[in-house]
Motif scaffolding. Structure first.
Motif, PDB file in Angstrom:
ATOM      1  N   THR A 183      17.261  20.472  46.304  1.00 55.14           N
ATOM      2  CA  THR A 183      17.250  21.444  45.460  1.00 55.14           C
ATOM      3  C   THR A 183      16.807  21.219  44.019  1.00 55.14           C
ATOM      4  N   ILE A 184      16.890  19.828  43.551  1.00 58.17           N
ATOM      5  CA  ILE A 184      16.568  19.618  42.072  1.00 58.17           C
ATOM      6  C   ILE A 184      14.988  19.207  42.089  1.00 58.17           C
ATOM      7  N   SER A 185      14.448  18.602  43.194  1.00 57.18           N
ATOM      8  CA  SER A 185      13.028  18.672  43.229  1.00 57.18           C
ATOM      9  C   SER A 185      12.364  19.870  43.504  1.00 57.18           C
ATOM     10  N   ARG A 186      12.792  20.611  44.206  1.00 57.38           N
ATOM     11  CA  ARG A 186      12.128  21.873  44.383  1.00 57.38           C
ATOM     12  C   ARG A 186      12.225  22.744  43.342  1.00 57.38           C
ATOM     13  N   ASP A 187      13.363  23.077  42.762  1.00 61.40           N
ATOM     14  CA  ASP A 187      13.430  23.798  41.646  1.00 61.40           C
ATOM     15  C   ASP A 187      12.677  23.328  40.442  1.00 61.40           C
ATOM     16  N   TYR A 188      12.375  21.879  40.288  1.00 61.54           N
ATOM     17  CA  TYR A 188      11.780  21.267  39.172  1.00 61.54           C
ATOM     18  C   TYR A 188      10.213  21.685  39.421  1.00 61.54           C
ATOM     19  N   LEU A 189       9.622  21.882  40.488  1.00 62.40           N
ATOM     20  CA  LEU A 189       8.360  22.148  40.660  1.00 62.40           C
ATOM     21  C   LEU A 189       8.376  23.599  40.393  1.00 62.40           C
ATOM     22  N   ARG A 190       9.057  24.538  40.809  1.00 57.16           N
ATOM     23  CA  ARG A 190       9.232  25.797  40.682  1.00 57.16           C
ATOM     24  C   ARG A 190       9.143  26.234  39.269  1.00 57.16           C
ATOM     25  N   ALA A 191      10.047  25.467  38.648  1.00 57.11           N
ATOM     26  CA  ALA A 191      10.378  25.784  36.991  1.00 57.11           C
ATOM     27  C   ALA A 191       8.929  25.648  36.343  1.00 57.11           C
ATOM     28  N   ILE A 192       8.219  24.238  36.774  1.00 56.95           N
ATOM     29  CA  ILE A 192       6.964  23.778  36.021  1.00 56.95           C
ATOM     30  C   ILE A 192       5.974  25.158  36.237  1.00 56.95           C
ATOM     31  N   GLN A 193       5.966  25.636  37.723  1.00 56.97           N
ATOM     32  CA  GLN A 193       4.830  26.697  37.936  1.00 56.97           C
ATOM     33  C   GLN A 193       5.149  27.704  37.079  1.00 56.97           C
TER      34      GLN A 193
ATOM     35  N   LEU B 231      14.167  12.196  37.151  1.00 61.87           N
ATOM     36  CA  LEU B 231      13.230  11.240  37.101  1.00 61.87           C
ATOM     37  C   LEU B 231      13.457   9.808  36.223  1.00 61.87           C
ATOM     38  N   ILE B 232      14.191   9.907  35.148  1.00 62.77           N
ATOM     39  CA  ILE B 232      14.669   8.956  34.479  1.00 62.77           C
ATOM     40  C   ILE B 232      15.764   8.183  35.169  1.00 62.77           C
ATOM     41  N   ALA B 233      16.537   8.961  36.054  1.00 62.46           N
ATOM     42  CA  ALA B 233      17.589   7.868  36.842  1.00 62.46           C
ATOM     43  C   ALA B 233      16.710   7.111  37.994  1.00 62.46           C
ATOM     44  N   GLU B 234      15.793   7.695  38.385  1.00 65.02           N
ATOM     45  CA  GLU B 234      15.146   6.928  39.513  1.00 65.02           C
ATOM     46  C   GLU B 234      14.230   5.852  38.726  1.00 65.02           C
ATOM     47  N   PHE B 235      13.866   6.019  37.658  1.00 68.56           N
ATOM     48  CA  PHE B 235      13.237   4.838  36.801  1.00 68.56           C
ATOM     49  C   PHE B 235      14.188   3.452  36.554  1.00 68.56           C
ATOM     50  N   ARG B 236      15.378   4.183  36.035  1.00 72.62           N
ATOM     51  CA  ARG B 236      16.389   3.271  35.710  1.00 72.62           C
ATOM     52  C   ARG B 236      16.768   2.390  37.066  1.00 72.62           C
TER      53      ARG B 236
ATOM     54  N   ALA C 272      14.820  20.607  33.339  1.00 72.00           N
ATOM     55  CA  ALA C 272      15.333  19.466  32.439  1.00 72.00           C
ATOM     56  C   ALA C 272      16.087  18.604  33.638  1.00 72.00           C
ATOM     57  N   ALA C 273      16.663  19.386  34.511  1.00 74.77           N
ATOM     58  CA  ALA C 273      17.354  18.515  35.934  1.00 74.77           C
ATOM     59  C   ALA C 273      16.521  17.539  36.448  1.00 74.77           C
ATOM     60  N   GLY C 274      15.396  18.039  36.770  1.00 74.35           N
ATOM     61  CA  GLY C 274      14.415  17.130  37.249  1.00 74.35           C
ATOM     62  C   GLY C 274      13.932  15.940  36.407  1.00 74.35           C
ATOM     63  N   ALA C 275      13.797  16.362  35.033  1.00 74.95           N
ATOM     64  CA  ALA C 275      13.644  15.352  34.188  1.00 74.95           C
ATOM     65  C   ALA C 275      14.493  14.276  34.075  1.00 74.95           C
ATOM     66  N   GLU C 276      15.941  14.657  34.283  1.00 77.55           N
ATOM     67  CA  GLU C 276      16.884  13.640  34.207  1.00 77.55           C
ATOM     68  C   GLU C 276      16.795  12.884  35.598  1.00 77.55           C
TER      69      GLU C 276
ATOM     70  N   VAL D  29       8.294   8.805  39.733  1.00 80.76           N
ATOM     71  CA  VAL D  29       7.771  10.073  39.887  1.00 80.76           C
ATOM     72  C   VAL D  29       7.595  10.556  41.151  1.00 80.76           C
ATOM     73  N   LEU D  30       7.085   9.846  42.114  1.00 78.18           N
ATOM     74  CA  LEU D  30       6.975  10.107  43.283  1.00 78.18           C
ATOM     75  C   LEU D  30       8.150  10.333  44.267  1.00 78.18           C
ATOM     76  N   ALA D  31       9.360   9.376  43.921  1.00 81.45           N
ATOM     77  CA  ALA D  31      10.497   9.692  44.500  1.00 81.45           C
ATOM     78  C   ALA D  31      11.012  11.008  44.250  1.00 81.45           C
ATOM     79  N   VAL D  32      11.071  11.400  43.009  1.00 80.62           N
ATOM     80  CA  VAL D  32      11.412  12.694  42.641  1.00 80.62           C
ATOM     81  C   VAL D  32      10.665  13.909  43.379  1.00 80.62           C
ATOM     82  N   LEU D  33       9.476  13.711  43.329  1.00 79.58           N
ATOM     83  CA  LEU D  33       8.576  14.822  43.902  1.00 79.58           C
ATOM     84  C   LEU D  33       8.691  14.602  45.381  1.00 79.58           C
ATOM     85  N   ASP D  34       8.806  13.662  45.945  1.00 75.89           N
ATOM     86  CA  ASP D  34       8.941  13.535  47.488  1.00 75.89           C
ATOM     87  C   ASP D  34      10.176  14.089  48.272  1.00 75.89           C
ATOM     88  N   HIS D  35      11.325  14.144  47.376  1.00 74.80           N
ATOM     89  CA  HIS D  35      12.631  14.656  47.583  1.00 74.80           C
ATOM     90  C   HIS D  35      12.496  15.977  48.026  1.00 74.80           C
ATOM     91  N   ASP D  36      12.922  16.511  49.331  1.00 77.30           N
ATOM     92  CA  ASP D  36      13.298  17.745  49.646  1.00 77.30           C
ATOM     93  C   ASP D  36      14.587  17.990  49.501  1.00 77.30           C
TER      94      ASP D  36
END
Length: 220
Positions: free
Chosen positions: A102-112, A72-77, A66-70, A93-100
Motif C-alpha cells: 500500500t505504501i509504495s502504490r500510494d506513494y506513486l499515486r500521490a506523486i502523480q 525510503l529513508i528506512a530502506e537506506f538506513r 510523506a509515508a513513501g519518503a519515510e 529507492v528501487l526496493a521501495v518502488l518495487d514493493h507491491d
C-alpha cells in the motif's frame, strides 16, 4: 528502535486510515471536490479527530508521499554498512518502488496526483524538506568518521532532486493518470542519474568562437 506501544500503534493506524482515505477520495473525485468531513467519514473516524493529525485535506492527501519518503529513508538506513552512499540510495529507492504494498502504490499515486494538482505543491515542499533533513542525517550516520561541513546536506538534496527528476520523466511514459509505467524504464533512468552524480556534474563549456577571451594566449 524499541517496540511501539499500544497507544502509538492506535495513533499510527488512525493516521494511516485518514491518509489512505484522503488519497482515495482525491484520486476518485479530485482534491478540490473532497472535504475534510468526507475524509473522516471514509476513514470511519470522528471529524474532530482529523485535526489531531492533519491541518487540511491537502496535508492529508500529501501524507501518502510523506509515508513513501519515510519508507525510503528506512530502506537506506537498512542497507549494508559497506555500501557507498549512492549505491545504498539506489537500492533503497528501487526496493521501495518495487514493493507491491500500500505504501509504495500510494506513494506513486500521490506523486502523480501532486504533478497535476497545483494546490498540493506547497504541502509537497514540506515533505521534501523533511525528507532531505532525514536523509542527510542517515548519510552522516553511514560515513565514518562523520563528515563535517556541507556534504550530507548537499548530497541528500542533490540525490533527492535527481530522484524527483527521474520520477517525473518516468511518469511521462504513463498512458493515463492511473497507469504505472514499466519499472525497467525507471531503473534505467535512475541508474543514469546515479552515474551522473557519481561522475560529478561539472563539465567543460563550449566557448563562443567569436569570444576573444577563448584564445589560448589571451593571458586570462
Amino acid at each position: 528502535m524499541g517496540v511501539i506501544g499500544r497507544r502509538e500503534r492506535k495513533k499510527l493506524a488512525t493516521r494511516t486510515a485518514l491518509r489512505e482515505a484522503a488519497l482515495r477520495l482525491a484520486l476518485r473525485d479530485g482534491v478540490e471536490h473532497v472535504t475534510v468531513e468526507q475524509i473522516a467519514t471514509e476513514a470511519d473516524i470522528a471529524l474532530r479527530t482529523f485535526f489531531n493529525y492533519f491541518s487540511s485535506k491537502e496535508e492529508a492527501v500529501v501524507a501518502a508521499a510523506a509515508a513513501g519518503a519515510e519508507a525510503l529513508i528506512a530502506e537506506f538506513r537498512a542497507r549494508p554498512a559497506g555500501e557507498s552512499v549512492l549505491r545504498a540510495l539506489r537500492q533503497a529507492v528501487l526496493a521501495v518502488l518495487d514493493h507491491d504494498d500500500t505504501i509504495s502504490r500510494d506513494y506513486l499515486r500521490a506523486i502523480q496526483l501532486i504533478r497535476r494538482t497545483p494546490s498540493l505543491r506547497p504541502h509537497e515542499l514540506a515533505v521534501l524538506a523533511a525528507q532531505e533533513k532525514a536523509l542527510a542525517g542517515a548519510i552522516t550516520e553511514r560515513l565514518s568518521p562523520a563528515p563535517a561541513g556541507i556534504y550530507p546536506d548537499l548530497c541528500a538534496a542533490t540525490a533527492l532532486t535527481a530522484l524527483r527528476v527521474v520520477l517525473s520523466r518516468w511518469l511521462e511514459h504513463a498512458g493515463g493518470p492511473d497507469e504505472t509505467p514499466p519499472m525497467t524504464i525507471l531503473r534505467a533512468e535512475f541508474d543514469q542519474a546515479i552515474a551522473a552524480l557519481a561522475a560529478g556534474l561539472d563539465r567543460p563549456g563550449t566557448a563562443d568562437p567569436a569570444d576573444p577571451d577563448r584564445e589560448a594566449g589571451s593571458g586570462q
